[in-house]
Design a protein around this motif. Sequence first.
Motif, PDB file in Angstrom:
ATOM      1  N   MET A   1       0.850  -1.176   0.000  1.00 40.78           N
ATOM      2  CA  MET A   1       0.000   0.000   0.000  1.00 40.78           C
ATOM      3  C   MET A   1       0.897   1.240   0.000  1.00 40.78           C
ATOM      4  SD  MET A   1      -3.173   0.992   2.465  1.00 40.78           S
ATOM      5  CE  MET A   1      -2.345   0.878   3.999  1.00 40.78           C
ATOM      6  N   ASN A   2       0.654   2.119  -0.913  1.00 40.86           N
ATOM      7  CA  ASN A   2       1.444   3.328  -1.061  1.00 40.86           C
ATOM      8  C   ASN A   2       0.682   4.500  -0.434  1.00 40.86           C
ATOM      9  OD1 ASN A   2       3.018   5.435  -1.854  1.00 40.86           O
ATOM     10  ND2 ASN A   2       3.020   4.917  -4.018  1.00 40.86           N
ATOM     11  N   PRO A   3       1.210   5.103   0.658  1.00 42.45           N
ATOM     12  CA  PRO A   3       0.474   6.199   1.305  1.00 42.45           C
ATOM     13  C   PRO A   3       0.341   7.439   0.433  1.00 42.45           C
ATOM     14  CG  PRO A   3       2.633   5.925   2.316  1.00 42.45           C
ATOM     15  CD  PRO A   3       2.445   4.777   1.373  1.00 42.45           C
ATOM     16  N   TRP A   4       1.205   7.583  -0.561  1.00 45.37           N
ATOM     17  CA  TRP A   4       1.101   8.745  -1.436  1.00 45.37           C
ATOM     18  C   TRP A   4      -0.122   8.665  -2.337  1.00 45.37           C
ATOM     19  CZ3 TRP A   4       3.745  12.704   0.018  1.00 45.37           C
ATOM     20  CH2 TRP A   4       4.937  12.525   0.705  1.00 45.37           C
ATOM     21  N   TRP A   5      -0.685   7.479  -2.518  1.00 43.65           N
ATOM     22  CA  TRP A   5      -1.919   7.319  -3.285  1.00 43.65           C
ATOM     23  C   TRP A   5      -3.130   7.261  -2.362  1.00 43.65           C
ATOM     24  CZ3 TRP A   5      -2.315   7.263  -8.556  1.00 43.65           C
ATOM     25  CH2 TRP A   5      -1.122   7.139  -9.263  1.00 43.65           C
ATOM     26  N   VAL A   6      -2.955   6.632  -1.205  1.00 46.89           N
ATOM     27  CA  VAL A   6      -4.097   6.360  -0.332  1.00 46.89           C
ATOM     28  C   VAL A   6      -4.573   7.609   0.410  1.00 46.89           C
ATOM     29  CG1 VAL A   6      -4.860   5.002   1.651  1.00 46.89           C
ATOM     30  CG2 VAL A   6      -3.465   3.944  -0.113  1.00 46.89           C
ATOM     31  N   VAL A   7      -3.660   8.433   0.899  1.00 45.93           N
ATOM     32  CA  VAL A   7      -4.052   9.625   1.660  1.00 45.93           C
ATOM     33  C   VAL A   7      -4.866  10.594   0.797  1.00 45.93           C
ATOM     34  CG1 VAL A   7      -3.183  11.623   2.923  1.00 45.93           C
ATOM     35  CG2 VAL A   7      -2.207   9.370   3.340  1.00 45.93           C
ATOM     36  N   PRO A   8      -4.423  10.958  -0.402  1.00 43.44           N
ATOM     37  CA  PRO A   8      -5.280  11.820  -1.220  1.00 43.44           C
ATOM     38  C   PRO A   8      -6.573  11.129  -1.646  1.00 43.44           C
ATOM     39  CG  PRO A   8      -3.089  11.652  -2.206  1.00 43.44           C
ATOM     40  CD  PRO A   8      -3.122  10.761  -1.027  1.00 43.44           C
ATOM     41  N   ALA A   9      -6.516   9.820  -1.836  1.00 41.13           N
ATOM     42  CA  ALA A   9      -7.729   9.096  -2.206  1.00 41.13           C
ATOM     43  C   ALA A   9      -8.761   9.181  -1.096  1.00 41.13           C
ATOM     44  CB  ALA A   9      -7.400   7.641  -2.513  1.00 41.13           C
ATOM     45  N   ALA A  48     -10.301   5.972  -8.383  1.00 43.13           N
ATOM     46  CA  ALA A  48      -9.226   5.865  -9.369  1.00 43.13           C
ATOM     47  C   ALA A  48      -7.849   5.918  -8.713  1.00 43.13           C
ATOM     48  CB  ALA A  48      -9.355   6.988 -10.399  1.00 43.13           C
ATOM     49  N   LEU A  49      -7.709   6.652  -7.626  1.00 43.77           N
ATOM     50  CA  LEU A  49      -6.431   6.704  -6.916  1.00 43.77           C
ATOM     51  C   LEU A  49      -6.193   5.454  -6.075  1.00 43.77           C
ATOM     52  CD1 LEU A  49      -6.357  10.417  -5.741  1.00 43.77           C
ATOM     53  CD2 LEU A  49      -4.946   9.364  -7.496  1.00 43.77           C
ATOM     54  N   LEU A  50      -7.260   4.875  -5.545  1.00 41.38           N
ATOM     55  CA  LEU A  50      -7.123   3.675  -4.724  1.00 41.38           C
ATOM     56  C   LEU A  50      -6.826   2.433  -5.555  1.00 41.38           C
ATOM     57  CD1 LEU A  50      -9.959   4.003  -2.073  1.00 41.38           C
ATOM     58  CD2 LEU A  50      -7.512   4.003  -1.656  1.00 41.38           C
ATOM     59  N   TRP A  51      -7.375   2.363  -6.751  1.00 45.43           N
ATOM     60  CA  TRP A  51      -7.291   1.148  -7.571  1.00 45.43           C
ATOM     61  C   TRP A  51      -5.859   0.663  -7.782  1.00 45.43           C
ATOM     62  CZ3 TRP A  51     -12.063  -0.752  -9.456  1.00 45.43           C
ATOM     63  CH2 TRP A  51     -11.963  -1.934 -10.200  1.00 45.43           C
ATOM     64  N   PRO A  52      -4.932   1.506  -8.260  1.00 43.86           N
ATOM     65  CA  PRO A  52      -3.568   0.979  -8.470  1.00 43.86           C
ATOM     66  C   PRO A  52      -2.815   0.734  -7.156  1.00 43.86           C
ATOM     67  CG  PRO A  52      -3.663   3.278  -9.088  1.00 43.86           C
ATOM     68  CD  PRO A  52      -5.064   2.860  -8.768  1.00 43.86           C
ATOM     69  N   ALA A  53      -3.193   1.416  -6.093  1.00 41.88           N
ATOM     70  CA  ALA A  53      -2.471   1.268  -4.831  1.00 41.88           C
ATOM     71  C   ALA A  53      -2.852  -0.005  -4.097  1.00 41.88           C
ATOM     72  CB  ALA A  53      -2.727   2.477  -3.947  1.00 41.88           C
ATOM     73  N   LEU A  54      -4.111  -0.452  -4.217  1.00 43.43           N
ATOM     74  CA  LEU A  54      -4.584  -1.572  -3.412  1.00 43.43           C
ATOM     75  C   LEU A  54      -5.046  -2.778  -4.211  1.00 43.43           C
ATOM     76  CD1 LEU A  54      -6.722   0.407  -0.826  1.00 43.43           C
ATOM     77  CD2 LEU A  54      -4.403  -0.429  -0.560  1.00 43.43           C
ATOM     78  N   GLY A  55      -5.350  -2.617  -5.457  1.00 42.75           N
ATOM     79  CA  GLY A  55      -5.959  -3.694  -6.222  1.00 42.75           C
ATOM     80  C   GLY A  55      -7.465  -3.501  -6.259  1.00 42.75           C
ATOM     81  N   ALA A  56      -8.131  -4.256  -7.097  1.00 41.91           N
ATOM     82  CA  ALA A  56      -9.555  -4.027  -7.368  1.00 41.91           C
ATOM     83  C   ALA A  56     -10.444  -4.249  -6.148  1.00 41.91           C
ATOM     84  CB  ALA A  56     -10.003  -4.911  -8.517  1.00 41.91           C
ATOM     85  N   ALA A  57     -10.382  -5.416  -5.541  1.00 52.36           N
ATOM     86  CA  ALA A  57     -11.309  -5.753  -4.451  1.00 52.36           C
ATOM     87  C   ALA A  57     -11.075  -4.886  -3.225  1.00 52.36           C
ATOM     88  CB  ALA A  57     -11.180  -7.228  -4.097  1.00 52.36           C
ATOM     89  N   ALA A  58      -9.834  -4.717  -2.826  1.00 53.78           N
ATOM     90  CA  ALA A  58      -9.535  -3.907  -1.647  1.00 53.78           C
ATOM     91  C   ALA A  58      -9.860  -2.440  -1.883  1.00 53.78           C
ATOM     92  CB  ALA A  58      -8.073  -4.057  -1.267  1.00 53.78           C
ATOM     93  N   ALA A  59      -9.619  -1.947  -3.094  1.00 50.82           N
ATOM     94  CA  ALA A  59      -9.914  -0.550  -3.402  1.00 50.82           C
ATOM     95  C   ALA A  59     -11.409  -0.272  -3.327  1.00 50.82           C
ATOM     96  CB  ALA A  59      -9.384  -0.193  -4.783  1.00 50.82           C
ATOM     97  N   VAL A  60     -12.212  -1.140  -3.898  1.00 45.84           N
ATOM     98  CA  VAL A  60     -13.665  -0.938  -3.866  1.00 45.84           C
ATOM     99  C   VAL A  60     -14.186  -1.057  -2.441  1.00 45.84           C
ATOM    100  CG1 VAL A  60     -15.873  -1.891  -4.638  1.00 45.84           C
ATOM    101  CG2 VAL A  60     -14.010  -1.608  -6.262  1.00 45.84           C
ATOM    102  N   ALA A  61     -13.669  -2.006  -1.669  1.00 47.69           N
ATOM    103  CA  ALA A  61     -14.113  -2.169  -0.283  1.00 47.69           C
ATOM    104  C   ALA A  61     -13.761  -0.943   0.559  1.00 47.69           C
ATOM    105  CB  ALA A  61     -13.493  -3.422   0.313  1.00 47.69           C
TER     106      ALA A  61
END
Length: 89
Positions: A1-9, A48-61
């Motif tokens: 998990m990359n915090p640079w993608w997750v925090v703005p997401a 869209a920011l969560l998808w590459p950082a976490l993967g499909a299922a985790a990003a949607v959840a």
Amino acid sequence: MNPWWVVPAMAFGVLGAWGLYLASPQQQWRAAPVRAWFGAGCALLSLALLWPALGAAAAVAMWLTVLMLVATLAPFLGAWRARRRGGGR
């Protein structure tokens, strides 16, 4: 998990949920409602920011969890704010 993608997401997710709540005609926070496209755009940008950082299922959840949390708290915060403004009764 990359915090640079997750925090703005997460920030865009919270902003998107607030925008969708404020777009409702029954909300009591603003006199003029916000446009729904603003909230939907921020919510989709969050996904869209969560998808590459976490993967499909985790990003949607995670995305749905953040949207549900903010959408659940928003009416209660509005009622609390109205009660404080009304003199505590």
